[in-house]
Design an enzyme around this catalytic site. Structure first.
Site, short mmCIF file in Angstrom:
data_model
loop_
_atom_site.label_atom_id
_atom_site.label_comp_id
_atom_site.label_asym_id
_atom_site.label_seq_id
_atom_site.Cartn_x
_atom_site.Cartn_y
_atom_site.Cartn_z
N ASP A 10 0.88 -1.18 0.00
CA ASP A 10 0.00 0.00 0.00
C ASP A 10 0.91 1.23 0.00
O ASP A 10 0.89 2.01 0.91
CB ASP A 10 -0.95 0.00 1.19
CG ASP A 10 -0.23 -0.01 2.54
OD1 ASP A 10 0.94 -0.46 2.58
OD2 ASP A 10 -0.83 0.41 3.54
N ASP A 15 6.96 1.47 2.44
CA ASP A 15 6.83 0.55 1.31
C ASP A 15 7.85 0.91 0.23
O ASP A 15 8.45 0.02 -0.38
CB ASP A 15 5.43 0.62 0.70
CG ASP A 15 4.33 0.30 1.68
OD1 ASP A 15 3.77 -0.81 1.62
OD2 ASP A 15 4.01 1.17 2.51
#
Length: 325
Positions: A10, A15
């Site tokens: 996400d 990330d």
């Protein structure tokens, strides 16, 4: 033979750090990135992923759009920890084209790629687990075809960073987390929120890491500006993640998702783990989304997970440094 990896994410700042880490490893081949609603909308997640891949000159890797919302549509308040767009709200004057996104959906792509490479794929899930839950519903045999599953999520001491007792990824879609932990029979390794806090890195390391004279380092420094004051300042903490970090006496940089990625791509990285039965609490005003650990074997589950306890932090620092070269 390269290790084959699918990354479900996400894409927020951590990330992005995990993406850069896996792409810097010459012994790993990323089959694709599957996107899920979480840190930001799935539309932003897809575009953010493409943006990171562009910085890494790896737009050849397919990106798939996935779940727009949790399984039951029940949402916790938006976290916005990494900014409204997930990447620090830093403008991009030349963004990659949305046309680069694959037409195939994330869940269908995940099932297809695993079936094409049976027993060879390591799945790294660093987002709410909606895509994985939908995948196992569509293909119940999917977990038996995976080499392993590495998760960033859950908590072991009921210290929530999104709700009173829930870690963000699990609390965002508690039903999905419940399904994954109870239906996936492949080896599972979990990096919990507390583990990430207890293994925070000094800000001095972070400064050195971001000072590298590369496009990747300059990009990372820009998108991290949004969170560095929040993590570094604990005198008047406002965000739940900062409140918990302060409670745990954390005074450094907390790279959550990269820990799960490092464990997935380097078999020697994890030096100690604990096997235990786990599930996810689905009821309760304050406990929904909390990971429950059964040390008394009351669940009588055939399959246990591995809670990561200790890792090689020197190796981790080297992997982070290499990711921005």
């Amino acid at each position: 033979m390269k290790k084959l990896v699918i990354v479900d994410l996400d894409t927020g700042v951590d990330d992005a750090q995990a993406i850069m880490m896996v792409l810097a490893n010459p012994n790993v081949e990323v089959l694709g990135f599957t996107c899920c609603n979480g840190n930001t909308s799935v539309k932003n997640v897809c575009l953010n992923t493409l943006r990171v891949l562009k910085v890494c000159n790896r737009l050849d890797i397919p990106v798939y759009g996935g779940s727009l919302e949790p399984l039951l549509g029940q949402r916790i308040p938006k976290d916005n920890y990494f900014g409204k767009d997930g990447l620090g709200d830093v403008p991009d004057p030349d963004p990659p084209s949305p046309d680069l996104l694959q037409k195939e959906g994330a869940v269908e792509a995940m099932i297809r790629m695993v079936n094409e490479h049976r027993s060879e794929v390591t799945l790294v899930a660093i987002a709410p687990l909606t895509n994985l839950a939908l995948a196992v519903k569509l293909d119940p045999s999917l977990p038996t075809k995976l080499k392993g599953l590495y998760l960033m999520g859950g908590n072991i001491n009921s210290r929530g960073n999104a709700t009173v007792c829930g870690e963000f990824n699990f609390a965002t879609d508690a039903e999905a987390a419940y399904i994954v932990l109870n239906r996936f029979s492949c080896p599972i390794y979990i990096v919990t929120w507390e583990f990430a806090c207890w293994n925070s890195l000094p800000w001095s390391f972070c400064d050195t890491w971001l000072a590298q004279d590369t496009e990747k380092a300059r990009f990372m420094k820009k998108i991290m500006k949004h969170i560095m004051p929040k993590e570094a300042t604990t005198e008047t903490p406002q965000h739940p993640r900062v409140v918990l970090a302060a409670a745990l006496d954390v005074k450094g940089f907390i790279p959550c998702d990269p820990f799960a990625m490092a464990a997935a791509i380097d078999d020697s990285f994890v030096t100690e783990s604990e096997q235990v039965d786990v599930t996810v609490e689905l009821d309760g005003t304050n406990t929904r989304g909390m990971m429950v650990l059964d040390y008394n074997k009351k669940f009588k589950k055939e399959h246990v997970v591995n809670i990561i306890k200790k890792v090689d932090l020197d190796k981790f620092k080297s992997m982070l440094m290499d990711s921005l070269k």
